[in-house]
Scaffold this motif. Sequence first.
Motif, PDB file in Angstrom:
ATOM      1  N   ASP A 157       0.917  -1.122  -0.001  1.00 40.05           N
ATOM      2  CA  ASP A 157      -0.175  -0.042  -0.159  1.00 40.05           C
ATOM      3  C   ASP A 157       0.779   1.301  -0.069  1.00 40.05           C
ATOM      4  O   ASP A 157       0.346   2.282  -0.154  1.00 40.05           O
ATOM      5  CB  ASP A 157      -0.783   0.097   1.223  1.00 40.05           C
ATOM      6  CG  ASP A 157      -2.215  -1.192   1.065  1.00 40.05           C
ATOM      7  OD1 ASP A 157      -2.228  -1.670   0.156  1.00 40.05           O
ATOM      8  OD2 ASP A 157      -2.495  -1.438   2.224  1.00 40.05           O
ATOM      9  N   GLU A 158       2.173   1.096   0.004  1.00 43.31           N
ATOM     10  CA  GLU A 158       3.004   2.267   0.130  1.00 43.31           C
ATOM     11  C   GLU A 158       3.143   3.028  -1.290  1.00 43.31           C
ATOM     12  O   GLU A 158       3.641   2.201  -2.141  1.00 43.31           O
ATOM     13  CB  GLU A 158       4.361   1.767   0.791  1.00 43.31           C
ATOM     14  CG  GLU A 158       4.401   1.169   2.024  1.00 43.31           C
ATOM     15  CD  GLU A 158       5.729   1.165   2.642  1.00 43.31           C
ATOM     16  OE1 GLU A 158       5.901   0.755   3.789  1.00 43.31           O
ATOM     17  OE2 GLU A 158       6.767   0.939   1.832  1.00 43.31           O
ATOM     18  N   ARG A 159       3.031   4.333  -1.226  1.00 46.40           N
ATOM     19  CA  ARG A 159       2.762   5.264  -2.366  1.00 46.40           C
ATOM     20  C   ARG A 159       4.264   6.161  -2.131  1.00 46.40           C
ATOM     21  O   ARG A 159       4.718   6.441  -1.059  1.00 46.40           O
ATOM     22  CB  ARG A 159       1.602   5.792  -2.405  1.00 46.40           C
ATOM     23  CG  ARG A 159       0.460   5.090  -2.396  1.00 46.40           C
ATOM     24  CD  ARG A 159       0.125   4.734  -3.729  1.00 46.40           C
ATOM     25  NE  ARG A 159      -0.958   3.752  -3.619  1.00 46.40           N
ATOM     26  CZ  ARG A 159      -0.930   2.472  -3.310  1.00 46.40           C
ATOM     27  NH1 ARG A 159       0.037   1.738  -3.167  1.00 46.40           N
ATOM     28  NH2 ARG A 159      -2.372   1.616  -3.503  1.00 46.40           N
ATOM     29  N   TYR A 160       4.539   6.862  -3.404  1.00 42.93           N
ATOM     30  CA  TYR A 160       5.638   7.822  -3.306  1.00 42.93           C
ATOM     31  C   TYR A 160       5.157   9.035  -4.099  1.00 42.93           C
ATOM     32  O   TYR A 160       4.595   9.146  -5.100  1.00 42.93           O
ATOM     33  CB  TYR A 160       6.699   7.013  -4.263  1.00 42.93           C
ATOM     34  CG  TYR A 160       7.833   7.836  -4.730  1.00 42.93           C
ATOM     35  CD1 TYR A 160       8.910   8.171  -3.819  1.00 42.93           C
ATOM     36  CD2 TYR A 160       7.922   8.572  -5.958  1.00 42.93           C
ATOM     37  CE1 TYR A 160       9.848   8.997  -4.035  1.00 42.93           C
ATOM     38  CE2 TYR A 160       9.041   9.542  -6.272  1.00 42.93           C
ATOM     39  CZ  TYR A 160       9.868   9.538  -5.552  1.00 42.93           C
ATOM     40  OH  TYR A 160      11.127  10.237  -5.863  1.00 42.93           O
ATOM     41  N   TYR A 213       5.487  10.909  -9.026  1.00 42.55           N
ATOM     42  CA  TYR A 213       4.693  10.083  -8.008  1.00 42.55           C
ATOM     43  C   TYR A 213       4.766   8.473  -8.683  1.00 42.55           C
ATOM     44  O   TYR A 213       4.982   8.522  -9.765  1.00 42.55           O
ATOM     45  CB  TYR A 213       3.186  10.592  -7.950  1.00 42.55           C
ATOM     46  CG  TYR A 213       2.501  10.651  -9.348  1.00 42.55           C
ATOM     47  CD1 TYR A 213       1.750   9.560  -9.754  1.00 42.55           C
ATOM     48  CD2 TYR A 213       2.767  11.662 -10.201  1.00 42.55           C
ATOM     49  CE1 TYR A 213       0.669   9.834 -10.989  1.00 42.55           C
ATOM     50  CE2 TYR A 213       2.143  11.916 -11.376  1.00 42.55           C
ATOM     51  CZ  TYR A 213       1.250  11.071 -11.612  1.00 42.55           C
ATOM     52  OH  TYR A 213       0.769  11.013 -12.917  1.00 42.55           O
ATOM     53  N   ALA A 269       2.820   4.332  -7.798  1.00 44.05           N
ATOM     54  CA  ALA A 269       2.023   3.566  -6.861  1.00 44.05           C
ATOM     55  C   ALA A 269       2.718   2.499  -6.044  1.00 44.05           C
ATOM     56  O   ALA A 269       2.220   1.906  -5.160  1.00 44.05           O
ATOM     57  CB  ALA A 269       0.988   3.027  -7.696  1.00 44.05           C
ATOM     58  N   THR A 270       4.102   2.586  -6.290  1.00 49.38           N
ATOM     59  CA  THR A 270       4.949   1.879  -5.390  1.00 49.38           C
ATOM     60  C   THR A 270       5.953   2.750  -4.645  1.00 49.38           C
ATOM     61  O   THR A 270       6.773   3.273  -5.457  1.00 49.38           O
ATOM     62  CB  THR A 270       5.751   0.755  -6.221  1.00 49.38           C
ATOM     63  OG1 THR A 270       4.887   0.082  -7.047  1.00 49.38           O
ATOM     64  CG2 THR A 270       6.486  -0.244  -5.293  1.00 49.38           C
ATOM     65  N   GLY A 271       6.064   2.615  -3.196  1.00 48.96           N
ATOM     66  CA  GLY A 271       6.889   3.458  -2.572  1.00 48.96           C
ATOM     67  C   GLY A 271       7.669   2.636  -1.636  1.00 48.96           C
ATOM     68  O   GLY A 271       7.750   1.237  -1.538  1.00 48.96           O
ATOM     69  N   ASP A 277      -2.610   8.332  -6.467  1.00 46.85           N
ATOM     70  CA  ASP A 277      -3.576   8.001  -5.554  1.00 46.85           C
ATOM     71  C   ASP A 277      -3.323   8.891  -4.258  1.00 46.85           C
ATOM     72  O   ASP A 277      -3.163   8.624  -3.132  1.00 46.85           O
ATOM     73  CB  ASP A 277      -3.292   6.660  -5.143  1.00 46.85           C
ATOM     74  CG  ASP A 277      -4.350   5.826  -4.144  1.00 46.85           C
ATOM     75  OD1 ASP A 277      -5.571   6.428  -4.136  1.00 46.85           O
ATOM     76  OD2 ASP A 277      -4.187   4.635  -3.657  1.00 46.85           O
ATOM     77  N   ASN A 325       7.447   9.479   1.123  1.00 39.57           N
ATOM     78  CA  ASN A 325       7.838   8.378   0.812  1.00 39.57           C
ATOM     79  C   ASN A 325       8.239   7.324   2.080  1.00 39.57           C
ATOM     80  O   ASN A 325       9.246   7.403   2.745  1.00 39.57           O
ATOM     81  CB  ASN A 325       9.100   8.141  -0.283  1.00 39.57           C
ATOM     82  CG  ASN A 325       9.237   6.753  -0.639  1.00 39.57           C
ATOM     83  OD1 ASN A 325       8.511   5.965  -0.753  1.00 39.57           O
ATOM     84  ND2 ASN A 325      10.505   6.355  -0.580  1.00 39.57           N
ATOM     85  N   PRO A 326       7.315   6.445   2.377  1.00 37.49           N
ATOM     86  CA  PRO A 326       5.979   6.442   1.756  1.00 37.49           C
ATOM     87  C   PRO A 326       4.603   7.100   2.380  1.00 37.49           C
ATOM     88  O   PRO A 326       4.791   7.844   3.451  1.00 37.49           O
ATOM     89  CB  PRO A 326       5.764   4.899   1.853  1.00 37.49           C
ATOM     90  CG  PRO A 326       6.429   4.510   3.190  1.00 37.49           C
ATOM     91  CD  PRO A 326       7.550   5.574   3.221  1.00 37.49           C
ATOM     92  N   THR A 357       0.239   6.382   2.595  1.00 39.21           N
ATOM     93  CA  THR A 357      -0.549   5.211   2.207  1.00 39.21           C
ATOM     94  C   THR A 357      -2.039   5.939   2.318  1.00 39.21           C
ATOM     95  O   THR A 357      -2.055   7.227   2.590  1.00 39.21           O
ATOM     96  CB  THR A 357      -0.666   4.197   3.316  1.00 39.21           C
ATOM     97  OG1 THR A 357      -1.149   4.605   4.467  1.00 39.21           O
ATOM     98  CG2 THR A 357       0.573   3.422   3.378  1.00 39.21           C
TER      99      THR A 357
END
Length: 200
Positions: free
Chosen positions: A103-106, A120, A122-124, A149, A173-174, A176
């Motif tokens: 669930d981690e975003r960047y 940005y 969707a994977t952080g 997101d 980073n990150p 959620t």
Amino acid sequence: VAVSRKKLSEYRAKTIIFEAIGQKYGGVSLDFHNSDWRNQIQGLDNTVKYVIKVDQAEKGRFKKGLVKLDRTPEELDHDANEYFQQGFHYLIVEPYDQHEQADERYLTISRTREGNVVAYAATGGIDIESHSDSIKSELYKGQALDGLDMSGTDLGALVTVFDDNFFSFLEINPYTISGGVTKVLDAAVDVDDEASFFEE
């Protein structure tokens, strides 16, 4: 002429970021020079688990063992003492947010000649370098960003606080998203050195 940058502490950066997106930051800053740090830890809620990190612009803290997760206040006392004995002077303690790594975003915002660029993914998280091909980057002019997101309201608030406080770089980073709410887990901010009046 290149503008020199100065890093804000993560505690200071998060205080500003959380306020911008309408949240209260629950972190505590521990200072080795202030003998009150043990009392600060003892004042924490015993029913909550915490994260403790070195807050000195140290790169790759996770991989260097400078972050500990899921700690009780009793463990924090030991952790803080350990980091201080290693020569670090500033620590940050905050409530531990249990989440899935997936669930981690960047997100980053950078100031360029053309304007603010938002990057940005969707994977952080700590391995973002190995996912660099998944990072999208756009010059931001208030538009919705495809695949981001995060609510447009929160992004707009971050860009406003970025400009108002003379940030030159902001990295979250990150983070959620839970129930539409942005949860900022790790943040780094550089300010233009010319904005020295802003420092405390």
